[in-house]
Scaffold this active site. Sequence first.
Site, PDB file in Angstrom:
ATOM      1  N   LYS A  82      11.935  -3.467   3.008  1.00 42.21           N
ATOM      2  CA  LYS A  82      10.785  -2.730   3.538  1.00 42.21           C
ATOM      3  C   LYS A  82      10.561  -3.016   5.027  1.00 42.21           C
ATOM      4  O   LYS A  82       9.799  -2.298   5.667  1.00 42.21           O
ATOM      5  CB  LYS A  82       9.525  -3.043   2.740  1.00 42.21           C
ATOM      6  CG  LYS A  82       9.008  -4.458   2.828  1.00 42.21           C
ATOM      7  CD  LYS A  82       7.717  -4.597   2.030  1.00 42.21           C
ATOM      8  CE  LYS A  82       7.129  -6.004   2.167  1.00 42.21           C
ATOM      9  NZ  LYS A  82       5.827  -6.122   1.488  1.00 42.21           N
ATOM     10  N   ASP A  83      11.256  -4.031   5.589  1.00 45.10           N
ATOM     11  CA  ASP A  83      11.162  -4.306   7.021  1.00 45.10           C
ATOM     12  C   ASP A  83      12.156  -3.480   7.834  1.00 45.10           C
ATOM     13  O   ASP A  83      12.082  -3.464   9.065  1.00 45.10           O
ATOM     14  CB  ASP A  83      11.420  -5.789   7.306  1.00 45.10           C
ATOM     15  CG  ASP A  83      10.318  -6.692   6.792  1.00 45.10           C
ATOM     16  OD1 ASP A  83       9.210  -6.183   6.538  1.00 45.10           O
ATOM     17  OD2 ASP A  83      10.567  -7.907   6.638  1.00 45.10           O
ATOM     18  N   ARG A 131      -1.102   0.709   3.930  1.00 48.18           N
ATOM     19  CA  ARG A 131      -0.847   1.300   2.609  1.00 48.18           C
ATOM     20  C   ARG A 131      -1.749   0.663   1.564  1.00 48.18           C
ATOM     21  O   ARG A 131      -2.380   1.364   0.754  1.00 48.18           O
ATOM     22  CB  ARG A 131       0.626   1.091   2.233  1.00 48.18           C
ATOM     23  CG  ARG A 131       0.962   1.446   0.783  1.00 48.18           C
ATOM     24  CD  ARG A 131       2.368   1.000   0.420  1.00 48.18           C
ATOM     25  NE  ARG A 131       2.560  -0.427   0.555  1.00 48.18           N
ATOM     26  CZ  ARG A 131       2.218  -1.337  -0.350  1.00 48.18           C
ATOM     27  NH1 ARG A 131       1.660  -0.952  -1.495  1.00 48.18           N
ATOM     28  NH2 ARG A 131       2.439  -2.621  -0.145  1.00 48.18           N
ATOM     29  N   ARG A 132      -1.815  -0.655   1.564  1.00 47.88           N
ATOM     30  CA  ARG A 132      -2.682  -1.338   0.609  1.00 47.88           C
ATOM     31  C   ARG A 132      -4.148  -1.041   0.889  1.00 47.88           C
ATOM     32  O   ARG A 132      -4.931  -0.769  -0.023  1.00 47.88           O
ATOM     33  CB  ARG A 132      -2.425  -2.851   0.680  1.00 47.88           C
ATOM     34  CG  ARG A 132      -1.059  -3.256   0.140  1.00 47.88           C
ATOM     35  CD  ARG A 132      -0.725  -4.695   0.510  1.00 47.88           C
ATOM     36  NE  ARG A 132       0.552  -5.131  -0.080  1.00 47.88           N
ATOM     37  CZ  ARG A 132       1.287  -6.131   0.395  1.00 47.88           C
ATOM     38  NH1 ARG A 132       0.878  -6.797   1.458  1.00 47.88           N
ATOM     39  NH2 ARG A 132       2.428  -6.458  -0.195  1.00 47.88           N
ATOM     40  N   CYS A 265       6.113   7.414  11.098  1.00 48.48           N
ATOM     41  CA  CYS A 265       4.721   7.839  10.999  1.00 48.48           C
ATOM     42  C   CYS A 265       3.808   6.637  10.781  1.00 48.48           C
ATOM     43  O   CYS A 265       4.212   5.620  10.237  1.00 48.48           O
ATOM     44  CB  CYS A 265       4.549   8.853   9.871  1.00 48.48           C
ATOM     45  SG  CYS A 265       5.259   8.337   8.311  1.00 48.48           S
TER      46      CYS A 265
END
Length: 336
Positions: A82-83, A131-132, A265
């Site tokens: 995810k990085d 997101r969280r 984005c």
Amino acid sequence: MGREFRIGTRRSRLALRQTELVCDALRERFPDIIITPKPIVTQGDRDLSSSLQTIGGKGVFVKEIERELLDGTIDFAAHSLKDVQPVLPDGLVLGCFPKRDSPFDCLISPRPYERFDDLPIGARIGTNSLRRQAQLLHRRPDLVIVPIRGNIDSRLRKIETEHLDGVILAEAGLNRLYPSCAEGGAGVEVSETEYLGVCHPELDGLYRLSLRGVLLPAAGQGAMVVECRADDRETLDLLAAIDDPVTRDEVLTEREFMTTLGGSCTFPIGAYAMAMVPPEADERCVAFEGLVASPDGTHMFTERNVGTVAGHVGRAVAEEFIEQGVLPLIDPGVRV
């Protein structure tokens, strides 16, 4: 394989642990191999005070490592997937995807909450992830989101120093850093409140509650990836031995969704793909769910679809969002 390989990694405790897991997997298959880790300090590690959004997003954890790949200082590098940016620098490829751990988030708190909604009104929750934040506020607008950064150890300490009711972490990171927390091994998912003090003394007084069904994870969460040069055939052949095809199908679907939405984005994105082989089917299918939201949680949109990697199910869901015109609603800076 008599060649010595150099593997680049961040210096964080979790990054070093993940690099150790990759090296162990390779040595198990090639007992005579020599692998030398090379810790590298990245911009994201140097600047712990700024938000990731202001210093360049998740890519700040891999740019310096990719530079050393391109100049030949290292042969491959282990990352948390995810990085890794959706578009790689020219000359680099994702060489393999080892078996994925849990893709889900969890709540770490000093109290044993049985359900997420048991959190008190106005609870202070630590996370630096938009997101969280978006999903938490969409479900519970009363929550107070406290931005926190740092490694797992420092974020856990902030429960006390920042007077937090809990912090949100990726289950996979906790499982890897504290293996006794993952009794089921790779891919374990915690389904009920768990006291973590029995796993490790550093976790004394803390409880874990899985947020599966509450938060959709980030694209590639729970997966490691090994990046290398596209023209290094020897390294690519080496890495193929620890590639997990199911993990590859799942995370490539998730990254395709993210890339189609724009890749860089700034609005919150969630993505989760689960590979499966339906009865009497000849090809592995992927059940996919995608999410886009505004940072304050006011707007949140989800879509589900089932297809195949070759059928670009991740791209199809992203294109559905674009066609519906939801992106300008959650980020006024988006033009479509």
